[in-house]
Scaffold this motif. Structure first.
Motif, PDB file in Angstrom:
ATOM      1  N   VAL A 174      50.035  44.152  44.016  1.00  0.00           N
ATOM      2  CA  VAL A 174      50.334  43.245  42.912  1.00  0.00           C
ATOM      3  C   VAL A 174      49.107  43.025  42.018  1.00  0.00           C
ATOM      4  O   VAL A 174      49.170  43.112  40.797  1.00  0.00           O
ATOM      5  CB  VAL A 174      50.829  41.893  43.481  1.00  0.00           C
ATOM      6  N   ARG A 175      47.952  42.785  42.653  1.00  0.00           N
ATOM      7  CA  ARG A 175      46.761  42.406  41.904  1.00  0.00           C
ATOM      8  C   ARG A 175      46.014  43.590  41.273  1.00  0.00           C
ATOM      9  O   ARG A 175      45.351  43.462  40.253  1.00  0.00           O
ATOM     10  CB  ARG A 175      45.821  41.577  42.793  1.00  0.00           C
ATOM     11  N   TYR A 176      46.138  44.789  41.882  1.00  0.00           N
ATOM     12  CA  TYR A 176      45.443  45.973  41.393  1.00  0.00           C
ATOM     13  C   TYR A 176      45.935  46.385  39.994  1.00  0.00           C
ATOM     14  O   TYR A 176      45.252  47.098  39.265  1.00  0.00           O
ATOM     15  CB  TYR A 176      45.653  47.108  42.402  1.00  0.00           C
ATOM     16  N   SER A 212      62.472  48.933  45.391  1.00  0.00           N
ATOM     17  CA  SER A 212      62.100  47.946  44.385  1.00  0.00           C
ATOM     18  C   SER A 212      61.223  46.931  45.118  1.00  0.00           C
ATOM     19  O   SER A 212      60.571  47.299  46.104  1.00  0.00           O
ATOM     20  CB  SER A 212      63.331  47.301  43.766  1.00  0.00           C
ATOM     21  N   SER A 213      61.206  45.702  44.710  1.00  0.00           N
ATOM     22  CA  SER A 213      60.245  44.772  45.307  1.00  0.00           C
ATOM     23  C   SER A 213      60.686  43.334  45.141  1.00  0.00           C
ATOM     24  O   SER A 213      61.348  42.975  44.149  1.00  0.00           O
ATOM     25  CB  SER A 213      58.901  44.987  44.596  1.00  0.00           C
ATOM     26  N   SER A 214      60.276  42.507  46.095  1.00  0.00           N
ATOM     27  CA  SER A 214      60.557  41.069  45.986  1.00  0.00           C
ATOM     28  C   SER A 214      59.843  40.474  44.779  1.00  0.00           C
ATOM     29  O   SER A 214      60.216  39.404  44.298  1.00  0.00           O
ATOM     30  CB  SER A 214      60.080  40.350  47.246  1.00  0.00           C
ATOM     31  N   SER A 215      58.829  41.190  44.304  1.00  0.00           N
ATOM     32  CA  SER A 215      58.048  40.652  43.184  1.00  0.00           C
ATOM     33  C   SER A 215      58.878  40.547  41.904  1.00  0.00           C
ATOM     34  O   SER A 215      58.465  39.852  40.975  1.00  0.00           O
ATOM     35  CB  SER A 215      56.803  41.504  42.942  1.00  0.00           C
ATOM     36  N   ILE A 292      36.914  35.836  54.918  1.00  0.00           N
ATOM     37  CA  ILE A 292      38.142  36.208  54.212  1.00  0.00           C
ATOM     38  C   ILE A 292      38.427  35.141  53.158  1.00  0.00           C
ATOM     39  O   ILE A 292      38.052  33.984  53.321  1.00  0.00           O
ATOM     40  CB  ILE A 292      39.356  36.342  55.166  1.00  0.00           C
ATOM     41  N   THR A 293      39.051  35.589  52.082  1.00  0.00           N
ATOM     42  CA  THR A 293      39.390  34.648  51.008  1.00  0.00           C
ATOM     43  C   THR A 293      40.875  34.318  51.099  1.00  0.00           C
ATOM     44  O   THR A 293      41.711  35.211  50.995  1.00  0.00           O
ATOM     45  CB  THR A 293      39.098  35.288  49.626  1.00  0.00           C
ATOM     46  N   VAL A 294      41.156  33.061  51.303  1.00  0.00           N
ATOM     47  CA  VAL A 294      42.560  32.641  51.405  1.00  0.00           C
ATOM     48  C   VAL A 294      42.924  31.883  50.130  1.00  0.00           C
ATOM     49  O   VAL A 294      42.303  30.873  49.801  1.00  0.00           O
ATOM     50  CB  VAL A 294      42.777  31.745  52.652  1.00  0.00           C
ATOM     51  N   ALA A 304      53.045  31.146  50.639  1.00  0.00           N
ATOM     52  CA  ALA A 304      53.898  31.603  51.751  1.00  0.00           C
ATOM     53  C   ALA A 304      54.588  32.915  51.387  1.00  0.00           C
ATOM     54  O   ALA A 304      54.887  33.174  50.214  1.00  0.00           O
ATOM     55  CB  ALA A 304      54.939  30.538  52.073  1.00  0.00           C
ATOM     56  N   ARG A 305      54.809  33.733  52.424  1.00  0.00           N
ATOM     57  CA  ARG A 305      55.496  35.010  52.225  1.00  0.00           C
ATOM     58  C   ARG A 305      56.571  35.196  53.294  1.00  0.00           C
ATOM     59  O   ARG A 305      56.404  34.787  54.441  1.00  0.00           O
ATOM     60  CB  ARG A 305      54.506  36.183  52.351  1.00  0.00           C
ATOM     61  N   ASP A 306      57.622  35.884  52.887  1.00  0.00           N
ATOM     62  CA  ASP A 306      58.688  36.232  53.817  1.00  0.00           C
ATOM     63  C   ASP A 306      58.321  37.577  54.468  1.00  0.00           C
ATOM     64  O   ASP A 306      58.996  38.587  54.259  1.00  0.00           O
ATOM     65  CB  ASP A 306      60.005  36.337  53.035  1.00  0.00           C
ATOM     66  N   GLY A 379      48.610  37.746  39.038  1.00  0.00           N
ATOM     67  CA  GLY A 379      49.892  38.390  39.335  1.00  0.00           C
ATOM     68  C   GLY A 379      50.576  37.846  40.566  1.00  0.00           C
ATOM     69  O   GLY A 379      51.736  38.159  40.830  1.00  0.00           O
ATOM     70  N   ASP A 380      49.861  37.040  41.347  1.00  0.00           N
ATOM     71  CA  ASP A 380      50.438  36.478  42.568  1.00  0.00           C
ATOM     72  C   ASP A 380      51.562  35.492  42.246  1.00  0.00           C
ATOM     73  O   ASP A 380      51.590  34.888  41.186  1.00  0.00           O
ATOM     74  CB  ASP A 380      49.342  35.699  43.306  1.00  0.00           C
ATOM     75  N   VAL A 381      52.448  35.317  43.228  1.00  0.00           N
ATOM     76  CA  VAL A 381      53.450  34.249  43.126  1.00  0.00           C
ATOM     77  C   VAL A 381      53.255  33.329  44.325  1.00  0.00           C
ATOM     78  O   VAL A 381      52.745  33.764  45.363  1.00  0.00           O
ATOM     79  CB  VAL A 381      54.897  34.812  43.092  1.00  0.00           C
TER      80      VAL A 381
HETATM   81  O1  LIG Z   1      56.935  41.925  48.518  1.00  0.00           O
HETATM   82  C1  LIG Z   1      56.502  42.657  47.668  1.00  0.00           C
HETATM   83  O2  LIG Z   1      57.206  43.164  46.829  1.00  0.00           O
HETATM   84  C2  LIG Z   1      55.049  42.937  47.600  1.00  0.00           C
HETATM   85  O3  LIG Z   1      54.475  42.650  48.866  1.00  0.00           O
HETATM   86  C3  LIG Z   1      53.089  42.802  48.923  1.00  0.00           C
HETATM   87  O4  LIG Z   1      52.468  41.910  48.012  1.00  0.00           O
HETATM   88  P1  LIG Z   1      51.998  40.486  48.521  1.00  0.00           P
HETATM   89  O5  LIG Z   1      53.143  39.698  49.037  1.00  0.00           O
HETATM   90  O6  LIG Z   1      51.195  39.902  47.433  1.00  0.00           O
HETATM   91  O7  LIG Z   1      51.141  40.897  49.803  1.00  0.00           O
HETATM   92  P2  LIG Z   1      49.581  40.751  50.106  1.00  0.00           P
HETATM   93  O8  LIG Z   1      48.778  41.379  49.056  1.00  0.00           O
HETATM   94  O9  LIG Z   1      49.398  41.207  51.489  1.00  0.00           O
HETATM   95  O10 LIG Z   1      49.350  39.186  50.032  1.00  0.00           O
HETATM   96  C4  LIG Z   1      50.007  38.316  50.958  1.00  0.00           C
HETATM   97  C5  LIG Z   1      49.571  36.894  50.733  1.00  0.00           C
HETATM   98  O11 LIG Z   1      48.165  36.791  50.980  1.00  0.00           O
HETATM   99  C6  LIG Z   1      47.528  36.189  49.874  1.00  0.00           C
HETATM  100  N1  LIG Z   1      46.179  36.753  49.743  1.00  0.00           N
HETATM  101  C7  LIG Z   1      46.016  38.041  49.403  1.00  0.00           C
HETATM  102  C8  LIG Z   1      44.761  38.585  49.307  1.00  0.00           C
HETATM  103  C9  LIG Z   1      43.645  37.769  49.579  1.00  0.00           C
HETATM  104  O12 LIG Z   1      42.474  38.192  49.507  1.00  0.00           O
HETATM  105  N2  LIG Z   1      43.855  36.478  49.920  1.00  0.00           N
HETATM  106  C10 LIG Z   1      45.095  35.938  50.017  1.00  0.00           C
HETATM  107  O13 LIG Z   1      45.240  34.760  50.338  1.00  0.00           O
HETATM  108  C11 LIG Z   1      48.395  36.473  48.681  1.00  0.00           C
HETATM  109  O14 LIG Z   1      48.185  35.499  47.694  1.00  0.00           O
HETATM  110  C12 LIG Z   1      49.766  36.422  49.297  1.00  0.00           C
HETATM  111  O15 LIG Z   1      50.223  35.104  49.324  1.00  0.00           O
HETATM  112  C13 LIG Z   1      52.713  44.228  48.582  1.00  0.00           C
HETATM  113  O16 LIG Z   1      51.299  44.361  48.579  1.00  0.00           O
HETATM  114  C14 LIG Z   1      53.271  44.647  47.275  1.00  0.00           C
HETATM  115  O17 LIG Z   1      53.005  46.023  47.079  1.00  0.00           O
HETATM  116  C15 LIG Z   1      54.750  44.363  47.175  1.00  0.00           C
HETATM  117  O18 LIG Z   1      55.449  45.285  47.933  1.00  0.00           O
END
Ligand SMILES: O=C(O)[C@H]1O[C@H](OP(=O)(O)OP(=O)(O)OC[C@H]2O[C@@H](n3ccc(=O)[nH]c3=O)[C@H](O)[C@@H]2O)[C@H](O)[C@@H](O)[C@H]1O
Length: 425
Positions: A174-176, A212-215, A292-294, A304-306, A379-381
């Motif tokens: 997402v970020r790249y 596709s992607s959850s994004s 690590i950077t959170v 949060a992520r699913d 680009g993060d959500v």
């Molecule tokens: O579902 C998707 O469609 C996408 O999923 C994935 O994206 P993300 O859900 O963003 O995963 P990921 O980078 O592991 O970050 C996870 C969490 O860590 C947090 N995060 C991240 C980096 C960091 O240094 N610190 C941090 O807190 C960050 O803020 C986030 O909350 C795939 O990479 C993408 O290709 C696409 O497939």
């Protein structure tokens, strides 16, 4: 006696005494300029020639495809080895995380599988090579090539009559996208269209399942995310290219009768994963004693992520292939309506990032050095959460691995793959 040269081009202006002095000076500087101009034109022309040779000939420098032996490998690998309902699948991005797992699962049940991957260096290509070796050991042939190479794709369809395409090749992350936007257009837009063009022209047309992607849900706040929710507010270029992919595939379904299934993956993780993802890079840093950077949302709200385990996603991919239905066109002509489907493949139980870190600490038996920072606008959500009822209804999709269990398996793999189980820890 001065030579003619000295007469015409004196080393010091004072030497010129004749009455044609001005003419000679003028002539001298004009000729020099002319010679320089010629030189520069020649230089530019050679550079342009070299560039175009490199561009057109690039294939010849990197191509590793073609020839009798290569064709035999493709045909063997594409061969269906089960008696009923087998399929022959072209898997793009087969040396990638999801691609390698799906390829192995298909091969295991007797389907024909041919992989294609460009082995780019977005992350450590040696991991991709290792995945490729694993696939080779399981009689899966991977073509070293780019999905933008239409000649290669046409050739592959000529020699192996693929019934299905599992399209997983993409520029992920997402970020790249802020660093290298062009790579997203190259793979996720141009590459997709090249692939669809070849599929639409082939006879018979394959059914296509793609990532596709959850994004695509972007800034959508309604939870859990359902396929019918709005997806017109992407937060990153990555998301925008995936959303564009959904529209592009719809067009090919509508005009050419290609059967299309788009899968919205939710942060897939597990063994042989992607080193650019947080769970993977956090593991690396924790083991190396690095911080690590959170990221955190507004008002210190945790992100949060699913998180979805790879084996569950593989089951979803295979269920989609099995139920994809047929494309109806041939030779570029539609003969009737074909299925167009989109499914969420998530886990339905989001976990916060600090909780994910705590699980890693537990499995690694090492405390992380955490730096909490406000989520940068890159680009993060803030959260993702999948409603998976459509996939469940259509092909019985039912994730069974929770994050704790999945991370345990990932850590086990990581320690073994990077040699920590041999005393590196
Ligand atoms: O579902 C998707 O469609 C996408 O999923 C994935 O994206 P993300 O859900 O963003 O995963 P990921 O980078 O592991 O970050 C996870 C969490 O860590 C947090 N995060 C991240 C980096 C960091 O240094 N610190 C941090 O807190 C960050 O803020 C986030 O909350 C795939 O990479 C993408 O290709 C696409 O497939």
């Amino acid at each position: 006696m001065p030579s003619l040269e000295e007469e015409l081009f004196p080393s010091t202006p004072g030497k010129f005494k004749d009455r044609n002095r001005h003419f000679h000076r003028c002539f001298a500087s004009t000729s020099t300029m002319f010679l320089w101009a010629l030189f520069l034109i020649a230089l530019t022309a050679s550079y342009l020639c070299f560039q175009s040779f490199m561009d057109s000939g690039n294939r010849y420098f990197t191509a590793t495809w073609g020839g009798h032996h290569w064709e035999k490998n493709v045909i063997n690998s594409a061969q269906i080895r089960r008696s009923h309902g087998g399929m022959s699948v072209l898997v793009t991005g087969a040396a990638g995380f999801v691609g390698s797992h799906v390829s192995l699962a298909l091969k295991k049940r007797g389907d024909g599988v041919v992989g294609i991957d460009n082995f780019n260096n977005y992350y450590d290509p040696s991991l991709k090579k290792a995945r490729k070796n694993l696939l080779n050991q399981n009689s899966i042939f991977i073509v070293d090539g780019d999905i933008n190479d239409s000649k290669l794709l046409v050739k592959l369809f000529d020699i192996a009559r693929f019934t299905h395409v599992m399209h997983l090749a993409a520029q992920a992350g997402v970020r790249y996208a802020m660093e290298n936007p062009g790579s997203y257009i190259h793979s996720n837009i141009a590459g997709l269209v090249t692939l669809l063009e070849v599929c639409k022209n082939s006879n018979p047309q394959p059914a296509i399942v793609w990532a596709s992607s959850s994004s695509v849900y972007g800034l959508n706040e309604k939870v859990p995310f359902s396929e019918s929710d709005r997806t017109d507010q992407p937060a990153s270029l990555y998301a925008a290219t995936k959303k564009a992919g959904e529209e592009i595939t719809h067009t090919y379904n509508h005009i050419y009768g290609l059967s299309i299934t788009g899968l919205r993956f939710f942060t897939v993780y597990g063994p042989w994963g992607r080193p650019d993802m947080a769970y993977f890079s956090f593991t690396r840093n924790i083991l190396q004693g690095k911080p690590i950077t959170v990221y955190r949302g507004k008002n210190r709200v945790d992100l949060a992520r699913d998180f979805t385990y790879i084996d569950d996603v593989v089951k979803g991919c295979i269920g989609s292939l099995d139920t994809s239905g047929k494309s109806t066109g041939s030779g570029g002509k539609k003969r009737g309506p074909a299925p167009y489907r989109i499914f969420n493949l998530g886990n339905t139980s989001p976990v916060t990032v600090p909780m994910m870190v705590a699980m890693l600490e537990k499995h690694l038996k090492v405390k992380a050095k955490k730096n909490f920072v406000v989520m940068p606008g890159n680009g993060d959500v803030p959260f993702t959460h999948a409603n998976i009822s459509s996939a469940r209804k259509e092909f019985g999709y039912k994730p069974t691995t929770d994050l704790q269990t999945g991370l345990k398996k990932f850590v086990k793999w990581y320690l073994s793959y990077y040699g920590y189980d041999q005393g590196k820890l």
